[in-house]
Every structure is written in structure tokens, then in C-alpha cells.
Design a protein around this motif. Structure first.
Motif, PDB file in Angstrom:
ATOM      1  N   GLY B  10       1.361  -1.204   0.517  1.00 21.68           N
ATOM      2  CA  GLY B  10      -0.180   0.049   0.001  1.00 21.68           C
ATOM      3  C   GLY B  10       0.749   1.050   0.056  1.00 21.68           C
ATOM      4  O   GLY B  10       0.408   2.110  -1.239  1.00 21.68           O
ATOM      5  N   PRO B  11       1.551   1.889   1.374  1.00 17.74           N
ATOM      6  CA  PRO B  11       2.260   2.990   1.143  1.00 17.74           C
ATOM      7  C   PRO B  11       2.644   2.987  -0.560  1.00 17.74           C
ATOM      8  O   PRO B  11       2.762   4.042  -1.025  1.00 17.74           O
ATOM      9  CB  PRO B  11       3.292   1.967   2.488  1.00 17.74           C
ATOM     10  CG  PRO B  11       2.819   1.435   2.972  1.00 17.74           C
ATOM     11  CD  PRO B  11       1.831   0.743   1.578  1.00 17.74           C
ATOM     12  N   GLU B  13       2.462   2.085  -3.453  1.00 13.94           N
ATOM     13  CA  GLU B  13       1.084   1.892  -3.957  1.00 13.94           C
ATOM     14  C   GLU B  13       0.888   4.383  -3.774  1.00 13.94           C
ATOM     15  O   GLU B  13       1.074   4.838  -4.660  1.00 13.94           O
ATOM     16  CB  GLU B  13      -0.390   1.784  -4.170  1.00 13.94           C
ATOM     17  CG  GLU B  13      -0.506   0.845  -4.313  1.00 13.94           C
ATOM     18  CD  GLU B  13      -0.927   0.862  -5.888  1.00 13.94           C
ATOM     19  OE1 GLU B  13      -1.166   1.902  -6.379  1.00 13.94           O
ATOM     20  OE2 GLU B  13       0.208   0.055  -6.354  1.00 13.94           O
ATOM     21  N   GLY B  14       0.837   4.597  -2.676  1.00 13.60           N
ATOM     22  CA  GLY B  14       0.441   5.654  -2.717  1.00 13.60           C
ATOM     23  C   GLY B  14       1.625   6.919  -3.315  1.00 13.60           C
ATOM     24  O   GLY B  14       1.390   7.745  -3.701  1.00 13.60           O
ATOM     25  N   VAL B 298      -0.744  16.111   3.261  1.00 15.03           N
ATOM     26  CA  VAL B 298      -1.154  14.830   1.812  1.00 15.03           C
ATOM     27  C   VAL B 298      -2.046  13.922   3.074  1.00 15.03           C
ATOM     28  O   VAL B 298      -0.857  13.558   4.025  1.00 15.03           O
ATOM     29  CB  VAL B 298      -0.392  14.459   1.045  1.00 15.03           C
ATOM     30  CG1 VAL B 298       1.435  13.627   2.038  1.00 15.03           C
ATOM     31  CG2 VAL B 298      -0.405  13.488   0.156  1.00 15.03           C
ATOM     32  N   LEU B 299      -2.898  14.037   3.597  1.00 14.35           N
ATOM     33  CA  LEU B 299      -3.531  12.837   3.947  1.00 14.35           C
ATOM     34  C   LEU B 299      -3.117  11.073   4.222  1.00 14.35           C
ATOM     35  O   LEU B 299      -3.428  10.026   3.747  1.00 14.35           O
ATOM     36  CB  LEU B 299      -5.071  12.864   3.974  1.00 14.35           C
ATOM     37  CG  LEU B 299      -5.417  12.197   5.649  1.00 14.35           C
ATOM     38  CD1 LEU B 299      -5.422  13.012   6.637  1.00 14.35           C
ATOM     39  CD2 LEU B 299      -7.262  12.219   5.128  1.00 14.35           C
ATOM     40  N   SER B 300      -1.678  11.475   3.879  1.00 12.66           N
ATOM     41  CA  SER B 300      -1.166   9.545   3.667  1.00 12.66           C
ATOM     42  C   SER B 300       0.377  10.086   4.414  1.00 12.66           C
ATOM     43  O   SER B 300       0.826  10.689   4.759  1.00 12.66           O
ATOM     44  CB  SER B 300      -0.238   9.368   2.767  1.00 12.66           C
ATOM     45  OG  SER B 300       0.247   8.524   2.437  1.00 12.66           O
ATOM     46  N   HIS B 302       2.005   7.539   5.936  1.00 12.39           N
ATOM     47  CA  HIS B 302       3.801   6.677   5.291  1.00 12.39           C
ATOM     48  C   HIS B 302       4.218   7.776   3.986  1.00 12.39           C
ATOM     49  O   HIS B 302       5.460   8.143   4.263  1.00 12.39           O
ATOM     50  CB  HIS B 302       3.354   6.017   3.874  1.00 12.39           C
ATOM     51  CG  HIS B 302       1.979   4.925   4.846  1.00 12.39           C
ATOM     52  ND1 HIS B 302       1.152   4.482   4.495  1.00 12.39           N
ATOM     53  CD2 HIS B 302       2.719   3.603   6.123  1.00 12.39           C
ATOM     54  CE1 HIS B 302       0.707   3.544   5.842  1.00 12.39           C
ATOM     55  NE2 HIS B 302       1.408   3.416   5.782  1.00 12.39           N
ATOM     56  N   PHE B 326      -2.653   8.489  14.724  1.00 16.81           N
ATOM     57  CA  PHE B 326      -2.246   8.004  13.402  1.00 16.81           C
ATOM     58  C   PHE B 326      -0.591   8.048  13.116  1.00 16.81           C
ATOM     59  O   PHE B 326      -0.065   7.238  12.168  1.00 16.81           O
ATOM     60  CB  PHE B 326      -2.922   8.900  12.229  1.00 16.81           C
ATOM     61  CG  PHE B 326      -4.747   9.030  12.766  1.00 16.81           C
ATOM     62  CD1 PHE B 326      -4.897   7.821  13.410  1.00 16.81           C
ATOM     63  CD2 PHE B 326      -5.393  10.070  13.086  1.00 16.81           C
ATOM     64  CE1 PHE B 326      -6.644   7.919  13.512  1.00 16.81           C
ATOM     65  CE2 PHE B 326      -7.088  10.175  13.480  1.00 16.81           C
ATOM     66  CZ  PHE B 326      -7.528   8.580  13.879  1.00 16.81           C
ATOM     67  N   MET B 328       1.026   5.857  14.354  1.00 15.57           N
ATOM     68  CA  MET B 328       1.132   4.437  14.922  1.00 15.57           C
ATOM     69  C   MET B 328       1.001   4.011  13.812  1.00 15.57           C
ATOM     70  O   MET B 328       1.603   3.234  12.257  1.00 15.57           O
ATOM     71  CB  MET B 328      -0.221   4.293  15.536  1.00 15.57           C
ATOM     72  CG  MET B 328       0.054   2.524  15.548  1.00 15.57           C
ATOM     73  SD  MET B 328       1.472   2.055  16.418  1.00 15.57           S
ATOM     74  CE  MET B 328       1.176   2.204  17.953  1.00 15.57           C
ATOM     75  N   ILE B 329       0.551   4.639  11.899  1.00 15.38           N
ATOM     76  CA  ILE B 329       0.424   4.102  11.019  1.00 15.38           C
ATOM     77  C   ILE B 329       1.784   3.723  10.358  1.00 15.38           C
ATOM     78  O   ILE B 329       1.889   2.787   9.285  1.00 15.38           O
ATOM     79  CB  ILE B 329      -0.238   5.550  10.176  1.00 15.38           C
ATOM     80  CG1 ILE B 329      -2.343   5.251  10.702  1.00 15.38           C
ATOM     81  CG2 ILE B 329      -0.839   4.845   8.289  1.00 15.38           C
ATOM     82  CD1 ILE B 329      -3.026   6.344   9.763  1.00 15.38           C
ATOM     83  N   SER B 332       6.212   1.631  11.887  1.00 16.92           N
ATOM     84  CA  SER B 332       6.971   0.351  10.940  1.00 16.92           C
ATOM     85  C   SER B 332       8.392   1.435   9.993  1.00 16.92           C
ATOM     86  O   SER B 332       9.619   1.094  10.512  1.00 16.92           O
ATOM     87  CB  SER B 332       6.146  -0.586   9.941  1.00 16.92           C
ATOM     88  OG  SER B 332       7.174  -1.877   9.572  1.00 16.92           O
TER      89      SER B 332
END
Lengths: 631, 631
Positions: B10-11, B13-14, B298-300, B302, B326, B328-329, B332
Motif C-alpha cells: 500500500g504505502p 502505491e501511494g 497530504v492525507l497519507s 506514509h 495516527f 501509529m500508521i 513501522s
């Protein structure tokens, strides 16, 4: 439906790919609605400012059939959106009909990915709200976010605007004079199982059926004598899962999710009866790939975790198996699922769902070949802080205890169960009956490894996790041979939550049991799978826990040998034996006190020898690699 | 370059969206190479099995110009790939040239997103490796993953295949008879700053320039008397950042990353001098949006975290400000960056880089309006386990201590600094000079809030975090008024790592200092911003820490009032005062022992009153909301 702000988040981006794993012959469907209003809060969004052509290509590239609904006139948009929903619904039904008719003859797989519909909805931000406030445009701009009229208490003009806005919904026509919704509208609300909270699609516990689980005892590894044979413990879980797939083939309610692949984690037995799900072109060399598979392998922890959550929430069962370090990637999702369970627990109308089972394998201690990035047991710390009503952490030390724990977890409801065990060959400690008893107790004294007889030990060696158990039992063995007068008790912990005080966690021990295991005042040298200081967080509140001396993963790692990993973190058998001697010295008799310095030096020398050997041979010395328990 | 397995995460992809924030006039460039070989390990990949047409649409939809290089013949592919690299390089240079020439007249912004090149490389998996082993195809199939020839030690046929394979690289032509690389090839290796580890692009510390930081004392909030005025502390940080942007406009080496938006976190002063970066179409209503902006919204999480990591690694400075829950997102990612720093620290040729500064604001305690999903201080637990060489956690209780901490963090090198403070109006405790002294000490006694005089206290009230500090000081105030004979000491902790024993963390306290603050044997009632039991993990090893009784976030939350949040978690001033009375009872004199039960009942009654008030009025009672310190 996703707003354009949210559409930028990475995990969601990855989820566009999910249709490559969605089988129209057996699965449900999702109709994605990408709602673009140009802004997130104050700033523009990427897709909100992208042309229709680019957005169309993007979604077509992901494999969708794209429907645009764009405009500002509410009435026209209402009709256009309704017509598009109808068209998409028909399109979804058509895809499903075709796949299901085609699969009637027993061919339940599919060969190509259907072109599922998706809607792109473009409307103004703050649509139908105040058009202009204080001379500045609001509707259609970032100013409509959150509170478009912020001064209604003080500013009569804004109050009037609020009233005008609210009256635009024509409350006079919707409510009677006593403020009740008029019956004509109230009757539109769905009843019974069509209510949102009662629908089995949202309250999956209503349709949950127990897994038909084979007797896990049937997969037992025979262990005649403890610590004499090495096996890959997770292979046994693979066999249990294989037969669970078979016995639930009829009710089709089990799935396995695995970002780093099932074979790598030694669960490959499932492929004797199941396939990897993939809805797309297959080629002759593909290995157990089918549109009808129930094993999901995609290198996205987010997708795996999200799929499993959705599968559980709709009343099914599953397991997410991942490299331990990379479970952290989905930590925030697990936290939010745990919070959801914590709150759902308070709602009597919510039926229990199957637990979120996470197998953390390929662990920190045995990623000696992959190195430091793969060495991280931090998900344990994340889950420790969640409420006792939902959080569970198990560290089975061998195959039979893993089978017992897995059986328990697969039957459980409304928990997040972390199960931590490595996949490499490891010594087996317990026969099946002993493993069942041990797992049920959560923590117990291993008498065969202890020499404290009927009395109190001089020191307790505690351990939780497979590698810490190996090092602890080997330390007890070394002490028995080299310091037989030291009375050592070995306590193994499978269910980490049992170490909490009872009042903090429902699995927690009362003080009597804690003292039975750890005594009231003897030193405890504890070897822990995770970050070492977490144990202090857990045991606080029990009697005199300053006497716990914990060794665990201490963020020391690299590409090296397995034994060098425990040496680097000060958790090797020799470190534990030396620590036991140091700590017991203060409480024990003179004969030991005199010999302790010599014995500790021997431990240090043994560490130096093993380190030198591994530097020369790139593997651990035979006395470590082949060590077994001899009574 | 990304493989097709990784492309599913996912990350990543963004990150395709990042070109909407990449300014060709000032920034570097990335040439993405999407390498598709059809498999990850055993299973197919989504893009590996997608048609060229779909992959092209996907990347064109993201805004790229797509170049395909596909084939199996190494020589042809080598030429084709080289030619494509040349073409892409020319294309990138062209985009940059055009933007930079266009910006020569002072217009450093850009209005549209250029169409950057991207390469899709399709080759067989296991390319040029063994074609077939044991009668099964290997090259081009999943079997070539990891170890295609697994039995070379035992099987002479496989050994011969290995030799043939290795010889296909023609070692005779590459090495001389003594095994040295021939000079002609050795000379191809780059020298000096063009070596990978010496290039400033990879060893960014080489080009790191100190931030030109304004004197943070200039942003001080005047605090004549402690705890009398409420201010939004992070606004002061916003002003400091604003002027830091200005003073570093010349060296252009500062960026601010913020998924939930800068204004919401009260850092909006930066928009007096800076803009949100966006390289795409802008419209008249946009608010401080420019291709030349240095604020990234940007609402990411990551993307924000990844951008900051890259920015630091290339020798610049930055701050990632996010809602606490958030953060925590990206946990990693922070863990991996911390691990990178831990290892880089061992390499003498690696120059220090600016620290990864993370502001966790909009915290658990004051997300009373957003509810339980937004209430999660777990990132503290994640960072606690990282090595003392890199991990830092600060909990400034007010604006002046925040300024002092932020100045320190922005000057520091090679750390991950978590700074935790809420954005809502909060009482201010310390004047600037006191704040500087307090932040430098990490933890100190607040004498104005204590009444233990010259002697030992009956009880120590410790606190870390803004809301815990408020409740603790209010508890001390209540005790002073209601139990004046109880000698109370208030200790505030800004630098959480100071609570570790010195041998565990370089900021840790030695025993003398620990006893100076917390005494050697008096009960400590500690109010903590994070999950409460983490404090036990930190203080273990200090003298008699069983006497620490911690209240903190205990995973109790909902949409409610601020005071109800501390009540739900048992951390309100009344809970703390009652706990102090309960704990001090055992150590103090008879006069208090007699009154304690009555006083504890009064605390319980006060909690009940406040709860009843908030249930009726949907806000906290004035004596809570407007509470101030009176000596």
C-alpha cells in the motif's frame, strides 16, 4: 465511498488491487465510489485536481469500468446518481450471473478478472451549505470544511444564515408539530434484519458458524523425552489448517492470509487441499493458483490485515500469518480493530465474531540470515496496552503447545490473538497431554528441567518464547552439571497475559499462583522473546517484582548465526546461567558463593569460544547446534 | 526500482502520487522502474499478470510517461534498457530545463504537473539462471526464487549446473590468476565522492548545513504566575517555524510535513511566509498553495514520513506533525528509520544527519470530540524499545518548554525525537528561563507546587505530559487546601528517557539524582500521558520501584468532555489526590490516617459531581474548566 482526502492514503491505494482476488462466482462485491470535491481540509487533493481523463485511466488501469457523475444541481445529480447506481448494480449482477452460471457444472474457478464498475462522483465541497460568509465564498471552497458558520452565537447575521440553511431541508414538511418524523417518512426506515445494525452484513456474528475443527491431538509430535528432537513446529499447524480447510469445505468459512507466503512460513501442507486465490490470467507453471483458492498471498500486510478484518466482521474465520517484524506494518489497523472489539463488547445487540488470529513467525531471533531490518518483536508492545477484554498474546515453545494454542484461538471469539513462534527446526519439549495442560495453565513449572525438589529454589529461571525457552533450559542444564548445589526452578510461560496481576487482565494470576511459580522473594532471571523491559510493565503489582532480571531482544542484531543473536542480546544460556549465579549468590549458602566467580568466568569463556567458532566457520559450534537435554 | 511483489504494498502505491508535489524547478527527480517478472515468491503478482495496456493506463493515470522494456535476450535487452535510460534521462533534463528557465525571472512556482518518465521492465524471473532442474522448468518460473539449486553439496549434477551457471559470467576474463579483478574493470569503479557511500546523495550528512534558528526565547509566553492563563502552546511553535522558514529561505533546507493539516494543529503561522506545495492546477480560492511551497499536506502518514526520511537522508531538516493516534500508521517506517540510525552510528564514514522530528499533537486526552479511534498514545511504546543511541521522547507541558525542546530537537543529529503536546488551550506553567532549565534537566521538582519544604515528602506526585501535569498540579492544590499536613512533592518529567537507569539510556538518571527527585522509599503517584504501565518498564532498575503507582491512558475513551476523559482513565485530580492519601497513609502520621477516609470520600464525591454536571451540560463544570493555581 472514499473521499478524495482519504483516497491518498497508501493502504487504500493498495486496495484497488483487491479485485484481482475477488471471485464473482462465490464472493460478494464492492462498488467503489470515489468522491472528489477538490479539497481535503484546506489543501487541494491529487485526484480532485486531476483531469477526468487521468482519473479514468487510473481506474481503468486498475481494471475497473468507470462511471462519472459530476455536477452542482442537486436535483439533476440525484437522478444521475440514482441512474448510475442502477447501472452499476445491473453490471455487478451481470458479472455474478455469468460467473455463477458458468460455474454450475463444477468449474467454480474463474480465468479472467471481470471489469467491475466504479463511480467517480464530483460535487462541490460544502455542497448546498452557505454560499458566502462575510464576503468570502464558502460553498465549493476549503472554507466549508468543519464549521462554515463559526459565529452563530454572537452574530445575528450568521444565525439567520444558519436558519436559512437548515430551513432549506424543509423541516415543516418532515416533522409534525410535536417534532416527530411524519409516518410516511418514518415508514421508509428498514425493519428487522434490514436495519443497519441487525443486518448480518454489518453484524456478522449473526451468521457465524463454528469451524468444524479436527482434533488437534491427531497432529501431535511424539515427544518421548523432552529436548531431544528438532522439528519445524509450524508445519504441524499447516497440517491442522489443511484438514480444517477440508472439514469446512462445505461451509466455506475459512481463509488464510499471508504476505510473505505460506510455504516460507512452513504452512505449505494447506496446498494439498487448497489453492492460492488469484482472479486473473494463469499460466501452466503456476503452483496451486486458482480463482477459487482460499489462501491469499499478496505482499501487502495492509491488504492481508484488512481482508481478514472484513472476513471476520462478516461472520467467517481466518488467520493472518506474517514475518514477525512486518506485522508492525499493520499495527495501526490491529489497534483500531482491537478498539472496535473493545467497544462492540459493550453493545448487547452485537453478536460475537471470530477472533483476529495473527501468527507472527519468522521471528526476530531466527532472522539471522535476513538481518536487522527483519528483527523486531515490537507488535507485542503494541498489543500489551489494549484492554484485557480483547488482547491475548501466546508464545508456544514447540509444536504441541502451538497446536493446543491454535485450536483455542480458532475457537475463540472477539479477541485479537497474537501467536508468536518461529518456523525453523527447534527442540520439542512437551508431549501432547503435557502441552495441553501447560497451555491451559498459561504458565507452569517444568519439573523435569528443575532441581529444586520439594523446597524453595535459590533462583527461578523464567522464559517465554521458543528461543528463550531453549536458552533457559540449556542454562538450567549447564547449572545442573556445573553447580549441582544450586536449586533451580524453570518456569515456562505460554500465555503472556497470565503474568499480569489478575485485576489488570482476566488471564492474570492471583498472588497465590504467582508465588507458587515465582516464590515470594527469590531472584527471577527471565528470558523473554520480545523487548526485554516489557516484562516489567506486565508483572508490576505482583509481590516484590524488582527481583525480576529480564533478558530479551534488546535491539541488537545483524546477519549472523542463531547463537550469536542470543549472545548479542545477552540472552544466551551462558548469560542466563551467569546471571542466575550472580543473583542467587545473595540468597544462597557459602559453598556456592565461593565457587560462583569461577563459574561465571567459565560462562564468559564459553561465550567467547562460541563467538570465535562462528566467526571462523560461519555457523555455530556443534555443542550449541546439536545440544540436547540429558537428565 | 520496485519489483512487482513490492509494488503491491500500500504505502508504495501511494507514492506514485508524489509527483504532484515534486517541483522540477527546484527538486531532484526519481525515475521509477517497475520491474515485472510475474511472480513474488510462488504466486503471481497483480501487475505482472496485467496487460501492457492496463499497466500503461495505470501509470498514465498517475501522470507518467511510460516506457516499456520487455524481452528475454540479455544482449538485446541491455541495449534496449540503456537506450531507454538515455531517453528518460533526456526527458527528465528537459522537464527540469524548461521549468528552471521559466523560473529564472523570479517565478519559482510551476502551474502544472510535468509528465515524468517511468520505465516498465518485463524480464523472466530467474533470468539467465538454470533453465531446468530435475526435469522441471526453473528460469521464468516461481522455482527460481531464493535457491534454484538446493542440493549442490550432495548432487554432482546440480554442482555441475552451478559451475556452468557461474562460468556463464566468464570469470576467466574478469579476474587474474590470483583472483584479483582485472585493472581494466577495477578502474571502472567510481572514486571519491562518486562512490555510493561517499556521494552526498547517499551520505547526506556531508552536505548538511545547520539550520539558522531564531532565538526561541523571542517566542516566549510571559508567565508571571504559574497556572493562571490558558494558551494554545503549539501556536508558539508555529511562530518559531515561520521565522525558521524565513531565516533559511536562502539555504532552502527545511520542510514541514503534516497529514492532518498545519492549521488544525495550530501551526498556521507558517503560512504568513510559506505555502502548501502542490504541483498541479490551482484555482483562485486556493489558500497558500504553490508549486514552490515547503509545507507538505497530504492525507497519507506514509508519504509524509517517507518524504521526511528522504529529505533528512539527503542532508536537510524537517518536522512531521500529526495527530498522535495516527502516528501509529507510520510506526513501522519509524522503527526502520531508527534501526538505520542505530546501524549508521557504527559506520565512521557516515556523517550525522538531522534528527527525525515527530510532533504528536491532537493527543489522546483532547480528542474528546473525535472519540475513541483518535485516542491512542501507543507510538510512545513503540519508540521506548529502540536503542538509547537514537530514541528520544519529550513531553513538554506548556509553550515555553515546547519551544526549548523544539529548539533542541531541530539542532540535534541522528535521533528520532517524539515530541508530544496537545494543541488545545492549556494552562501555562513556566516562564522561559525556568522552562529552559527544566527541559535541560529533563525532570525536576516543581517547588512552587510542592509543600515538602526542606525535608522528605510523604508522597511524591510525578507527572509527564500536559494533561497529566494539569491533573497532578490540581491534585497538589486540592491536597494543600484539604490536607495541608500532607507533605507533597511535585516532580515533572519533560524528557521521558531521563526516567531510565543511566546504564540503559544515555539520558537516564543515576541513582543519586533519582533519589533526589523521588526519594528512596516514599510512595510515588505518577500521572502519565501514555499507556500507564509503560512507566514500570522505564523505571525498573531504580531503587524500590514497586512504590510507583501510575495512572495514565488505560484505553478508556469516547466522545465526551476533557475532564470525563481523565475520570474514565482514573487519572483525574481527585483520583490522584485520593491515591496519594491512600499511599501516604501507610507512611505518615496518625492525624492524617484518621482523616484520610473522609478526604477520599470527598474526592469520590467531587468526581461524581463533575460527571453529573457534564452529563447534564455537555461540558465540564466551571471549577474544572476555569481552575487556576492560587498559592
Amino acid at each position: 465511498m472514499v473521499g478524495d482526502g482519504e483516497a491518498e492514503t497508501g493502504p487504500l491505494e493498495g486496495s484497488w488491487k483487491a479485485i484481482s482476488f475477488l471471485n464473482p462466482a462465490r464472493d460478494g462485491a464492492v462498488l467503489p465510489i470515489l468522491h472528489l470535491n477538490g479539497y481535503k481540509i484546506a489543501g487541494p487533493t491529487v485526484l480532485g485536481r486531476s483531469s477526468d481523463e487521468e482519473v479514468r485511466k487510473l481506474l481503468e488501469g486498475h481494471g475497473y469500468e468507470v462511471h462519472f457523475v459530476e455536477g452542482e444541481d442537486p436535483h439533476r445529480m440525484h437522478q444521475a446518481f440514482a441512474a448510475t447506481l442502477d447501472a452499476c448494480h445491473e453490471s455487478i449482477r451481470g458479472i455474478q450471473r455469468e460467473a455463477r452460471e458458468g460455474s454450475a457444472g463444477g468449474n467454480t474457478g474463474v480465468s479472467g478478472r471481470p471489469r467491475w464498475p466504479a463511480i467517480v462522483l464530483r460535487t462541490p465541497k460544502g455542497w448546498t451549505g452557505p454560499g458566502e460568509v462575510g464576503g468570502l465564498p464558502v460553498e465549493g471552497t476549503f472554507r466549508s470544511h468543519q464549521v462554515p458558520l463559526s459565529s452563530v452565537r454572537a452574530d445575528p447575521e450568521q444565525l439567520a444564515m444558519l436558519e436559512e440553511w437548515m430551513r432549506s431541508y424543509r423541516p415543516d414538511e418532515l416533522f409534525d408539530e410535536e417534532g416527530r418524523l411524519i409516518p410516511e417518512l418514518a415508514d421508509l426506515a428498514p425493519r428487522g434484519a434490514r436495519r443497519m445494525g441487525a443486518s448480518p452484513h454489518a453484524n456478522g456474528g449473526r451468521v457465524l458458524r463454528d469451524l468444524d475443527l479436527p482434533d488437534f491431538r491427531g497432529y501431535a509430535l511424539p515427544v518421548e523425552k523432552p529436548a531431544t528432537e528438532r522439528h519445524e513446529s509450524t508445519r504441524k499447524l499447516g497440517e491442522l489448517l489443511r484438514d480444517t480447510f477440508t472439514s469446512n469445505a462445505g461451509q466455506r468459512n475459512l481463509r488464510l492470509f499471508c504476505p510473505d507466503e505460506v510455504n516460507s512460513n512452513r504452512l505449505g501442507a494447506v496446498f494439498e487441499v487448497e489453492n492460492r486465490c488469484f482472479v486473473g490470467p494463469t499460466i501452466p507453471n503456476d503452483d496451486h493458483v486458482s480463482g477459487d483458492g482460499r489462501v491469499f498471498e499478496v505482499l501487502s500486510e495492509h491488504l492481508c490485515e484488512g481482508w481478514l478484518e472484513g472476513y471476520l466482521l462478516t461472520g467467517r474465520h481466518g488467520l493472518f500469518a506474517t514475518y514477525e517484524a512486518f506485522g508492525m506494518i499493520a499495527a495501526s489497523m490491529m489497534v483500531q480493530h482491537a478498539k472496535w472489539l473493545e467497544e462492540a463488547d459493550k453493545l448487547p445487540w452485537r453478536d460475537p465474531i471470530a477472533s483476529l488470529n495473527v501468527l507472527l513467525t519468522s521471528t526476530a531471533w531466527r532472522n539471522d540470515h535476513n538481518g536487522f531490518s527483519h528483527q523486531g518483536p515490537g507488535l507485542i508492545d503494541v498489543m500489551l496496552s489494549k484492554r484485557g477484554t480483547v488482547a491475548r498474546i501466546y508464545l508456544p515453545p514447540d509444536a504441541n503447545s502451538l497446536l493446543s494454542v491454535a485450536d483455542h484461538c480458532l475457537r475463540s471469539r472477539d479477541y485479537v490473538n497474537l501467536i508468536v513462534i518461529d518456523k525453523q527446526p527447534q527442540l520439542q519439549w512437551l508431549g501432547m497431554e503435557a502441552a495441553i495442560e501447560h497451555a491451559a495453565a498459561g504458565a507452569s513449572v517444568w519439573e523435569w528441567a528443575s532441581n529444586d525438589g520439594e523446597g524453595e529454589p535459590d533462583v527461578v529461571l523464567g522464559c517465554a518464547g521458543d528461543v528463550p525457552t531453549l536458552e533457559t533450559v540449556a542454562a538450567a542444564h549447564w547449572l545442573r552439571q556445573n553447580a549441582p548445589e544450586l536449586r533451580v526452578r524453570v518456569v515456562n510461560v505460554v500465555d503472556l497475559m497470565t503474568l499480569f496481576p489478575r485485576e489488570f487482565h482476566p488471564h492474570g494470576m492471583d498472588e497465590t499462583r504467582f508465588v507458587e511459580l515465582f516464590t515470594a522473594d527469590k531472584p527471577v532471571v527471565f528470558a523473554f522473546h520480545g523487548y526485554q523491559r516489557a516484562i516489567h510493565e506486565i508483572v508490576h503489582g505482583h509481590v516484590d517484582v524488582d527481583r525480576f532480571h529480564v533478558r530479551g531482544f534488546n535491539e541488537q542484531g545483524t546477519t549472523t548465526t542463531p547463537f550469536d543473536m542470543v549472545v548479542l542480546n545477552g540472552m544466551s544460556r551462558y548469560h542466563l546461567a551467569a546471571e542466575a549465579l550472580r543473583r542467587a549468590e545473595r540468597t544462597s549458602d557459602a559453598r556456592l558463593r565461593d565457587r560462583a566467580p569461577t563459574l561465571i568466568s567459565e560462562c564468559e569463556a564459553a561465550i567467547a569460544r562460541a563467538t570465535a567458532y562462528s566467526r571462523e566457520h560461519f555457523e555455530d559450534p556443534p555443542e550449541i547446534n546439536d545440544w540436547t537435554w540429558t537428565p
